[in-house]
Design a protein around this motif. Structure first.
Motif, short mmCIF file in Angstrom:
data_model
loop_
_atom_site.label_atom_id
_atom_site.label_comp_id
_atom_site.label_asym_id
_atom_site.label_seq_id
_atom_site.Cartn_x
_atom_site.Cartn_y
_atom_site.Cartn_z
N VAL A 21 0.84 -1.20 0.00
CA VAL A 21 0.00 0.00 0.00
C VAL A 21 0.87 1.25 0.00
CG1 VAL A 21 -1.60 1.37 1.40
CG2 VAL A 21 -1.98 -1.07 1.10
N ALA A 22 1.92 1.23 0.81
CA ALA A 22 2.81 2.39 0.91
C ALA A 22 3.51 2.66 -0.41
CB ALA A 22 3.84 2.16 2.02
N THR A 23 4.03 1.63 -1.04
CA THR A 23 4.72 1.80 -2.32
C THR A 23 3.79 2.38 -3.37
OG1 THR A 23 6.20 -0.06 -1.86
CG2 THR A 23 5.99 0.62 -4.15
N ASN B 115 -6.72 8.70 -8.66
CA ASN B 115 -7.43 8.02 -7.58
C ASN B 115 -8.90 7.79 -7.88
OD1 ASN B 115 -5.26 7.66 -5.90
ND2 ASN B 115 -5.61 9.51 -4.72
N SER B 116 -9.50 8.69 -8.68
CA SER B 116 -10.91 8.52 -8.99
C SER B 116 -11.14 7.25 -9.81
CB SER B 116 -11.44 9.74 -9.76
OG SER B 116 -10.85 9.86 -11.03
N ILE C 39 -13.43 4.18 -8.75
CA ILE C 39 -14.49 3.68 -9.63
C ILE C 39 -14.31 2.19 -9.90
CG2 ILE C 39 -15.41 3.81 -11.97
CD1 ILE C 39 -14.90 6.86 -11.81
N PHE C 40 -13.06 1.78 -10.14
CA PHE C 40 -12.79 0.35 -10.35
C PHE C 40 -13.18 -0.45 -9.11
CE2 PHE C 40 -9.18 1.48 -13.50
CZ PHE C 40 -10.11 1.57 -14.52
N MET C 41 -12.87 0.09 -7.94
CA MET C 41 -13.20 -0.60 -6.70
C MET C 41 -14.71 -0.75 -6.55
SD MET C 41 -12.29 0.44 -2.76
CE MET C 41 -13.57 1.69 -2.65
N ILE C 42 -15.45 0.34 -6.80
CA ILE C 42 -16.90 0.29 -6.68
C ILE C 42 -17.50 -0.67 -7.71
CG2 ILE C 42 -19.03 1.62 -6.95
CD1 ILE C 42 -17.59 3.99 -5.75
N ASN D 119 -7.52 -2.78 -0.19
CA ASN D 119 -6.80 -2.03 0.84
C ASN D 119 -6.00 -0.89 0.23
OD1 ASN D 119 -7.23 -2.87 3.60
ND2 ASN D 119 -6.44 -4.87 3.01
N LEU D 120 -5.40 -1.14 -0.93
CA LEU D 120 -4.66 -0.10 -1.64
C LEU D 120 -5.57 1.08 -1.96
CD1 LEU D 120 -2.57 -2.19 -4.21
CD2 LEU D 120 -1.65 -0.82 -2.35
N ALA D 121 -6.76 0.77 -2.46
CA ALA D 121 -7.70 1.82 -2.85
C ALA D 121 -8.12 2.65 -1.65
CB ALA D 121 -8.92 1.20 -3.52
N VAL D 122 -8.51 2.00 -0.56
CA VAL D 122 -8.98 2.72 0.61
C VAL D 122 -7.88 3.63 1.17
CG1 VAL D 122 -9.81 2.47 2.98
CG2 VAL D 122 -10.65 0.93 1.21
#
Length: 570
Positions: A175-177, A257-258, A262-265, A394-397
């Protein structure tokens, strides 16, 4: 009730609300597609920068979403799925979306100025000063909480009770990377968007390639640093993000990020429809659960996804300065809020899919982990690897939490500067002291220093105040917008009921918090954390009440009895 039925109801309600209620508001208030927006009129290359609808929508959506619409519904689920779902849908349509649209509309009609300036123009200078002080304190609170959350999410080491490192946390390192790569890629994308004339489809393709590359590299090259190290890095990043032109970092980063959001949703919606999870929550667990009262706790716990005062700061503080055409306000503000409500419904379905104790048994202890674990469970039905999906969610959040962090820090900086600037201030001949306090570097550093001290206390100590302060900010934004609409002879009755209800919620919640902290002082004494909470709670309540009283007085007086500045915005 099952997942598909909950999703279908949400899509129908939110989609219908945009087509019917959103356009109703737009017609009632009026827009001028031929008007020169503040982004063009006051273009300065730093804050006022015209942006395409998809770019500013990305900024608005990514900034207001964060982790809020995931955390809130999952926490509030203790009251049952029915009150949570009702508040998300009713609050999202008639409270949140109306507030966000009204705040952006009032700002665009007033040269892109913030809610603080709207209060100055239509309520009075004292109201403006009190409001800006309130916003500045609120932003310090939010930056501290979100910075600690982000640092904890990036923390690459698991420790025992003595603080000794026992293992590395690969998911956090990934996530950090990815998050750091997003920042570097955003700078490159910002240069592309500003200095090339590529079509929006080419820009979109470039953004998606960058997004995939960052995720792929993050998965194979995790970075392991301690929580304290990430505190310093995060605040250093926010310092830079607050002062650079929006085109150089904020716009392109939110654009990236959008798409991730959107991909996550989209993935979550697909997961719900292919797996049709059963709702394992009770419909209603009562008005009191574990000592927590449904009123006001439900309505301050679920802020993002229903109504959030922070949204009004983004709508009037940054997004309004990027609107190319007034017709773009509806999709950017009203539309982004309804999209966030959809994310909140998905979070409710996610937590409802687990049986009692099932999430904890799988090692899912935080709200983002519960959300990610549920979506991963859904998508395994179509053959996607559980671990991969879990990491991607987790990356997205985490990316959205970082986005909200630097957006609210910029708003805090602007609020501090505006506190000392009035229309009658001669900016060419300001005193040395006034030049210092209105300097963007000084105001940013001061804001972040105070937030850093709070962040070291830990978000758990200051988070309880966030919900109440956030919703009180919503009250003040609704009051300001209602006064603006009245003074400019536009209909604003649709803001009155939300305003009155949220007043009852927030004043009750803050009052309960102060009483609780007061009892703690009498029994066990105050720790540093609870002392800070008590100070902020009292200050926020006093400032909020004073601004609300001034606004309501203006709202109730007859047109023409104000201070002579009653003039309709163009």
């Amino acid at each position: 009730m099952n997942g598909i039925l909950m999703m279908v109801i949400a899509i129908a309600v939110l989609g219908g609300a945009y087509l019917l209620y959103g356009h109703y508001l737009q017609n009632k208030w009026g827009i001028d597609p031929n008007a020169k927006t503040p982004a063009y009129e006051l273009e300065d290359g730093v804050d006022y920068v015209p942006a395409d609808t998809n770019v500013v929508f990305g900024h608005q959506f990514a900034s207001i979403a964060g982790a809020g619409p995931i955390n809130g519904p999952i926490q509030a689920a203790v009251f049952g799925w029915l009150p949570v779902m009702l508040w998300i849908l009713i609050g999202g349509v008639f409270f949140g979306a109306v507030q966000d649209f009204a705040a952006m509309y009032a700002s665009v009609k007033n040269k892109g100025r913030t809610i603080g300036y709207i209060i100055d123009e239509y309520i009075g200078k004292l109201g403006k000063k009190l409001f800006l002080l309130f916003v500045w304190l609120f932003c310090i609170l939010v930056v501290a909480a979100f910075a600690d959350v982000v640092a904890g999410t990036f923390n690459g080491f698991a420790t025992d009770e003595a603080g000794v490192v026992v293992s590395k946390i690969t998911a956090n390192g990934a996530v950090a990377t990815t998050s750091m790569l997003f920042i570097l890629e955003a700078v490159g994308l910002g240069l592309i968007l500003k200095y090339t004339k590529l079509s929006k489809w080419v820009n979109t393709a470039i953004a998606i390639v960058m997004l995939i590359a960052a995720v792929a590299i993050g998965l194979v090259c995790p970075v392991y640093l301690s929580r304290s190290s990430w505190h310093l890095i995060v605040f250093a990043y926010v310092l830079v993000a607050c002062v650079v032109p929006v085109w150089a970092l904020l716009q392109p980063r939110d654009y990236l990020n959008s798409y991730l959001l959107i991909f996550m949703i989209a993935g979550a919606v697909i997961g719900v429809f292919v797996s049709n999870p059963t709702c394992n929550l009770n419909a209603f667990n009562g008005f009191e659960v574990d000592g927590q009262y449904l009123f006001p706790i439900l309505f301050v716990t679920i802020a993002c996804g229903a109504v959030s005062g922070f949204h009004s700061l983004v709508s009037s503080g940054t997004a309004s300065k990027q609107i190319k055409n007034e017709k773009n306000m509806l999709p950017v503000s009203f539309g982004a809020m309804l999209m966030e409500s959809m994310l909140a419904i998905i979070a409710l379905i996610a937590v409802a899919s687990f049986g009692e104790g099932e999430a904890a048994a799988q090692g899912l202890t935080t709200q983002p982990q519960i959300f990610a674990g549920a979506i991963a469970n859904f998508l395994t039905v179509i053959g996607l690897p559980h671990d991969l999906v879990f990491t991607l969610i987790n990356l997205a959040v985490s990316a959205f939490a970082l986005t909200s962090l630097d957006s609210v820090a910029r708003v805090g900086r602007l609020s501090f500067q505006e506190f000392f600037l009035d229309d009658d201030v001669d900016r060419e001949n300001m005193s040395p002291l006034l030049r210092i306090v209105t300097n963007k570097y000084f105001s940013t550093i001061l804001t972040l220093m105070l937030a850093y001290l709070l962040a070291k206390v830990g978000y758990a100590e200051i988070w309880p105040l966030f919900g109440s302060a956030n919703q009180l900010l919503s009250v003040l934004a609704l009051v300001a917008c209602a006064v603006f609409l009245k003074k400019t002879k536009r209909q604003g009755f649709m803001l009155w009921a939300p305003m009155a209800f949220m007043m009852a919620v927030t004043f009750t919640a803050l009052g309960m918090t102060i009483v609780k902290l007061g009892k703690a002082f009498l029994t066990t004494g105050l720790t540093i954390g609870t002392t800070l909470q008590l100070v902020f709670a009292v200050l926020l309540l006093i400032l909020g009440v004073l601004v609300a009283i001034q606004g309501v007085r203006k709202l109730l007086e007859k047109n023409g009895s104000n201070d002579g500045r009653n003039k309709a915005a163009a």
